[in-house]
Scaffold this active site. Structure first.
Site, mmCIF file in Angstrom:
data_model
loop_
_atom_site.group_PDB
_atom_site.id
_atom_site.type_symbol
_atom_site.label_atom_id
_atom_site.label_comp_id
_atom_site.label_asym_id
_atom_site.label_seq_id
_atom_site.Cartn_x
_atom_site.Cartn_y
_atom_site.Cartn_z
ATOM 1 N N HIS A 175 25.009 13.529 -43.140
ATOM 2 C CA HIS A 175 23.543 13.430 -43.261
ATOM 3 C C HIS A 175 22.991 12.860 -41.961
ATOM 4 O O HIS A 175 23.393 11.784 -41.525
ATOM 5 C CB HIS A 175 23.152 12.559 -44.453
ATOM 6 C CG HIS A 175 23.429 13.215 -45.776
ATOM 7 N ND1 HIS A 175 23.948 12.551 -46.853
ATOM 8 C CD2 HIS A 175 23.265 14.513 -46.176
ATOM 9 C CE1 HIS A 175 24.090 13.407 -47.871
ATOM 10 N NE2 HIS A 175 23.687 14.597 -47.479
ATOM 11 N N GLU A 178 21.738 9.060 -41.184
ATOM 12 C CA GLU A 178 22.618 7.930 -41.495
ATOM 13 C C GLU A 178 23.393 7.514 -40.240
ATOM 14 O O GLU A 178 24.608 7.696 -40.147
ATOM 15 C CB GLU A 178 23.530 8.320 -42.669
ATOM 16 C CG GLU A 178 22.713 8.635 -43.927
ATOM 17 C CD GLU A 178 23.500 9.323 -45.059
ATOM 18 O OE1 GLU A 178 24.734 9.456 -44.953
ATOM 19 O OE2 GLU A 178 22.849 9.733 -46.051
ATOM 20 N N ARG A 233 17.397 14.758 -42.663
ATOM 21 C CA ARG A 233 18.654 14.567 -43.380
ATOM 22 C C ARG A 233 19.580 15.796 -43.326
ATOM 23 O O ARG A 233 20.784 15.684 -43.184
ATOM 24 C CB ARG A 233 18.311 14.261 -44.848
ATOM 25 C CG ARG A 233 19.438 14.339 -45.851
ATOM 26 C CD ARG A 233 18.856 14.161 -47.246
ATOM 27 N NE ARG A 233 19.798 14.529 -48.300
ATOM 28 C CZ ARG A 233 20.656 13.690 -48.863
ATOM 29 N NH1 ARG A 233 20.716 12.434 -48.458
ATOM 30 N NH2 ARG A 233 21.447 14.094 -49.840
ATOM 31 N N HIS A 303 29.107 7.726 -45.166
ATOM 32 C CA HIS A 303 27.653 7.854 -45.331
ATOM 33 C C HIS A 303 27.012 6.470 -45.250
ATOM 34 O O HIS A 303 27.684 5.467 -45.106
ATOM 35 C CB HIS A 303 27.334 8.417 -46.731
ATOM 36 C CG HIS A 303 27.757 9.832 -46.962
ATOM 37 N ND1 HIS A 303 26.847 10.855 -47.128
ATOM 38 C CD2 HIS A 303 28.985 10.406 -47.082
ATOM 39 C CE1 HIS A 303 27.488 11.985 -47.329
ATOM 40 N NE2 HIS A 303 28.782 11.744 -47.319
ATOM 41 N N GLU A 377 29.750 4.482 -48.594
ATOM 42 C CA GLU A 377 28.317 4.290 -48.318
ATOM 43 C C GLU A 377 28.231 2.930 -47.642
ATOM 44 O O GLU A 377 28.410 1.893 -48.288
ATOM 45 C CB GLU A 377 27.494 4.290 -49.624
ATOM 46 C CG GLU A 377 27.460 5.633 -50.343
ATOM 47 C CD GLU A 377 26.455 6.612 -49.752
ATOM 48 O OE1 GLU A 377 25.741 6.240 -48.793
ATOM 49 O OE2 GLU A 377 26.371 7.749 -50.258
#
Length: 416
Positions: A175, A178, A233, A303, A377
């Site tokens: 993405h 990020e 994104r 991510h 994440e």
């Protein structure tokens, strides 16, 4: 005259940078069905950029909802929120100020830096120089080009060997916005090369296994966030007949494709694409993993944000066949990460830990037979969201290294 006109057009194209003055990021805490309906209605009536969860369809009671609202809609949003009695807070008062404040370590040097968010041009030249820095430990190969024609260069770390070694595949930057994610892949490569021969675990890992690192998967999108729109994104693919650009590469893999937690609307941020692997970037990665599936034993994808360590499944609420082992390893990795700065991660299967999302690369890799499939994440939990200040790159990467090394050590001891 023609030349002047051409320069004028180039200048206009370069100056087309999206600004976010006065725009805010809210955190909403829906506790009633009416709150959920209100958020979904809001998304239908105005342009709302969902930070967490990634689309209005995923909003349910008792989850935190982070949304970025353009300045022109603020009065309307404030009125709606006041009337709803929903618990709300402002996470980011002025989005542009927070974007500008990301570089809190001072101005960017002209060259690549491990503690800065590097533009794609800098990452590309770094890839070329690092790949030729130690031929016994690192090499590079192009696994295909992006939609806009940029080469996707994969780095292979590991002691040279005449026989094929088992391997781990890690990608960053699926993405575009990020930014902490590609920063980690670069950091990992630096650490692997600089600690080999000194750190017994890294030495043993690179002696016995190879680690493939794709520093940025969605290169076109990443470049676009640096040059035009920081909040982009998706990929940058185009389809005749649609004015909307790009698909979500992490909804484009063939794992329950487009069934839940993904959108079939090309204008959505979670658009699943026109078919599985319609995005060339996803296809290039999938092709490489398919070609090497007999040797790839782990798949890691990085991510941000939320501080989570997830594993399959996200496209179904069913538990993975290896659920208990995957959970045990994730919990061990999370506690290794926490040991450095006290950063707390939550671990579990994607669908039940956060929300369902079909077409993810981790689920796809797992279903292909790559048992140790994990999604990180990274920091934070929403104070800065995608705009994590550069001063946090080093601590974020240092702690994440501990988790990745924990997983790698388990894989190395449990080859299958």
């Amino acid at each position: 005259m023609k030349i002047l006109l051409l320069f004028g057009l180039v200048a206009v194209a370069l100056a087309d940078v999206t600004r976010f003055e006065g725009e805010k990021v809210f955190r909403l805490k829906p506790t009633l069905d009416e709150h959920v309906t209100l958020i979904k209605d809001l998304a239908k009536s105005i342009e709302v950029d969902f930070w967490k969860p990634e689309s209005p369809e995923l909003v349910t009671i008792d989850i935190e909802v982070d949304i970025h609202v353009p300045a022109i809609y603020l009065d309307m949003v404030y009125t709606m929120l006041q009337q709803s009695d929903m618990q709300t807070e402002v996470l980011i008062e002025d989005l542009q100020e927070t974007i500008d404040a990301q570089a809190d370590g001072g101005p960017s040097p002209r060259t690549h830096s491990y503690t800065k968010y590097n533009s794609w041009d800098k990452v590309q030249s770094w890839i070329a120089s690092i790949a030729s820095s130690n031929p016994n430990l690192i090499s590079k190969q192009v696994i295909g080009n992006t939609y806009e024609g940029r080469p996707m260069t994969l780095l292979k770390l590991g002691k040279k060997s005449s026989s094929t070694k088992p391997s781990i595949f890690m990608d960053c930057g699926i993405h575009a916005r990020e930014w902490i994610s590609p920063a980690f892949c670069q950091w990992f490569v630096k650490e692997a090369l600089s600690t080999y021969g000194r750190d017994s675990q890294m030495t043993s890992l690179l002696d016995q296994m190879d680690v493939f690192v794709l520093p940025v998967l969605n290169i076109d999108g990443y470049d676009f966030t640096h040059k035009s729109n920081r909040m982009w994104r998706k990929t940058r693919s185009r389809k005749s007949g649609s004015s909307c650009i790009g698909a979500d590469p992490n909804r484009n893999f063939d794992a329950g494709w487009c069934s839940m937690g993904a959108s079939s609307n090309p204008c959505s941020d979670t658009f699943c694409g026109y078919s599985p692997e319609s995005e060339i970037e996803a296809k290039n990665v999938a092709d490489f993993i398919r070609r090497n599936k007999s040797t790839i034993k782990a798949y890691l994808t990085v991510h941000s944000y939320s501080q989570l360590l997830l594993f399959p499944y996200s496209y179904t609420y069913a538990l993975a066949a290896d659920h208990s082992e995957l959970l045990k390893v994730a919990e061990g990795a999370s506690s290794a990460l926490r040991s450095l700065y006290g950063t707390r991660y939550t671990s579990g299967p994607g669908a039940t830990t956060i929300y369902p999302a079909a077409g993810g690369s981790d689920d796809w890799a797992y279903d292909l037979g790559v048992k140790y499939s994990y999604t990180f994440e990274l920091r934070d939990t929403g104070r800065y969201g995608f705009l994590l200040p550069e001063s946090q790159i080093k601590p974020t990467c240092e702690e994440t290294m501990l988790a990745v090394k924990y997983i790698a050590a388990h894989v190395q001891k449990n080859l299958y």
